[in-house]
Design an enzyme around this catalytic site. Structure first.
Site, mmCIF file in Angstrom:
data_model
loop_
_atom_site.group_PDB
_atom_site.id
_atom_site.type_symbol
_atom_site.label_atom_id
_atom_site.label_comp_id
_atom_site.label_asym_id
_atom_site.label_seq_id
_atom_site.Cartn_x
_atom_site.Cartn_y
_atom_site.Cartn_z
ATOM 1 N N HIS A 159 -7.650 -15.913 -29.874
ATOM 2 C CA HIS A 159 -8.271 -14.547 -30.106
ATOM 3 C C HIS A 159 -9.167 -13.213 -29.282
ATOM 4 C CE1 HIS A 159 -9.550 -18.119 -32.161
ATOM 5 N NE2 HIS A 159 -8.809 -17.378 -34.139
ATOM 6 N N SER A 216 -9.949 -17.211 -38.521
ATOM 7 C CA SER A 216 -10.471 -16.517 -37.988
ATOM 8 C C SER A 216 -10.435 -15.993 -36.973
ATOM 9 C CB SER A 216 -9.846 -17.575 -36.393
ATOM 10 O OG SER A 216 -8.320 -18.085 -36.070
ATOM 11 N N ASP A 236 -10.538 -15.962 -25.490
ATOM 12 C CA ASP A 236 -9.365 -17.443 -25.944
ATOM 13 C C ASP A 236 -8.776 -17.800 -26.570
ATOM 14 O OD1 ASP A 236 -9.115 -17.746 -28.339
ATOM 15 O OD2 ASP A 236 -10.884 -19.410 -29.158
#
Length: 373
Positions: free
Chosen positions: A340, A52, A337
């Site tokens: 990340h 991600s 978040d």
């Protein structure tokens, strides 16, 4: 292109001047200003593998909890929410800017035939080196599947080269490949909500297992034409808000130190793997990007970061809560978040990966040097 070797903070500067200069640098890079005329791209194509931290939208069509194609993700990205787990650019987007590429690299899920000649992004949120990593989050494109997807792209490129495999391999030899994976294997597979691997393996055993499998995957990339490969190490994942909230910070620390210790164990083995691959595959060049050390060496306050242990967007198990309002001062947050980095952090990481500021930033060479080979 910004000449990073000239603009990073010098240790000899007075402290107040250092803070002002560092803040100016961050603003400059965030706004993507150019200090000279745009030149030719440093590489003709850029292929991206990972999780991600690099995903550009491959998870959008999957049945998965690991998705980011909704606001407030992408609030600072030109195209809005695209599936990037960030408010703006990811580390590979900033890398593409520094390489002076004309466009950001499209995800495999949507890349057209003509786009693939500039590169493809295969990265997938929640992906790991091991197939079982993060299985409870639903569909994701694990590293083994990313390699299969690349083989599909290779067949397309070969067809564009008149079905000449030699021509296709020669084309790919000029491209940059970055791979950033392993964080989920440690932070989710080994230390996550269902840490089954921690029952079966010690940290030493599990990182050895990861590196062995990763070595095989990298050799497959080599066999399929990759010759310039930069491997992003695992960051200080023990400092992410998610793992700190889950396990609690270690005594006298703001991070979960034993998780960072395992990340370092993986990174140390990864650097040795780079040396071995360079010795074995002499017509290729592998390099290790030491994100962990880059992160630990930053003077965050001097760089304008004010919030280092909290998130900018309201966060659920898998990312920002959809359609919530994030913080306004996003460039002052290290984390977007629960897991990340913000775009501001990605700018710093990518800048040091592209142009190493200390010998420990990259081994044996930085991405700019790799691109020139």
């Amino acid at each position: 292109m910004v000449f990073l070797s000239l603009i990073f903070v010098s240790s000899s500067m007075p402290s107040e001047l250092k803070k002002c200069w560092a803040l100016f640098v961050q603003i400059l890079l965030l706004s993507n200003l150019q200090l000279c005329a745009h030149g030719e791209p440093e590489v003709p194509c850029y292929f991206i593998f990972g999780d991600s931290l690099s995903d550009g939208g491959n998870n959008n069509g999957l049945v998965s909890l690991a998705k980011a194609n909704y606001p407030p993700n992408g609030i600072d990205f030109p195209s809005g929410p695209t599936g990037r787990f960030c408010n703006g650019r990811t580390i590979v987007d900033v890398t593409a800017d520094l390489l002076q590429l004309e466009n950001y690299i499209p995800p495999f899920a949507t890349a057209s035939d003509q786009q693939i000649l500039q590169g493809v992004n295969y990265a997938s949120g929640s992906a790991g080196i091991r197939d079982e990593t993060a299985v409870f989050l639903g569909e994701r494109i694990v590293m083994n599947q990313q390699l299969q997807n690349f083989q599909t792209t290779l067949s397309q490129i070969t067809g564009m080269q008149g079905n000449n495999e030699t021509a296709a391999m020669n084309f790919l030899s000029k491209c940059l490949f970055t791979i950033g994976i392993g964080s989920n294997d440690i932070g989710v597979n080994y230390y996550g909500p269902l840490p089954l691997s921690s029952i079966e393996y010690t940290p030493d055993q599990f990182t050895a297992l990861l590196i062995d499998q990763y070595s095989q995957q990298l050799r497959i990339l080599y066999q399929n034409g990759a010759r310039k490969l930069a491997l992003f190490g695992v960051s200080q994942i023990g400092c992410t808000p998610a793992l700190v909230a889950w396990y609690g910070a270690s005594p006298g620390s703001t991070c979960v130190d034993y998780i960072n210790d395992m990340a370092q164990l993986f990174n140390n083995r990864l650097m040795l793997l780079v040396d071995n691959l360079n010795n074995d595959l002499t017509d290729a060049k592998f390099t290790y990007i030491n994100i962990f050390e880059i992160q630990s060496s930053l003077d965050l306050a001097a760089l304008g970061f004010r919030v280092t242990d909290d998130v900018c967007c309201g966060t659920s198990l898998t990312g920002c809560i959809p359609f919530t309002t994030p913080c306004e001062n996003r460039s002052e947050y290290v984390y977007w978040d629960f897991a990340h980095p913000s775009e501001a952090t990605n700018v710093i990481f990518a800048g040091r990966a592209y142009s190493a500021q200390t010998p420990s930033d990259a081994h044996p060479i930085d991405i700019h040097t790799l691109a020139q080979l």
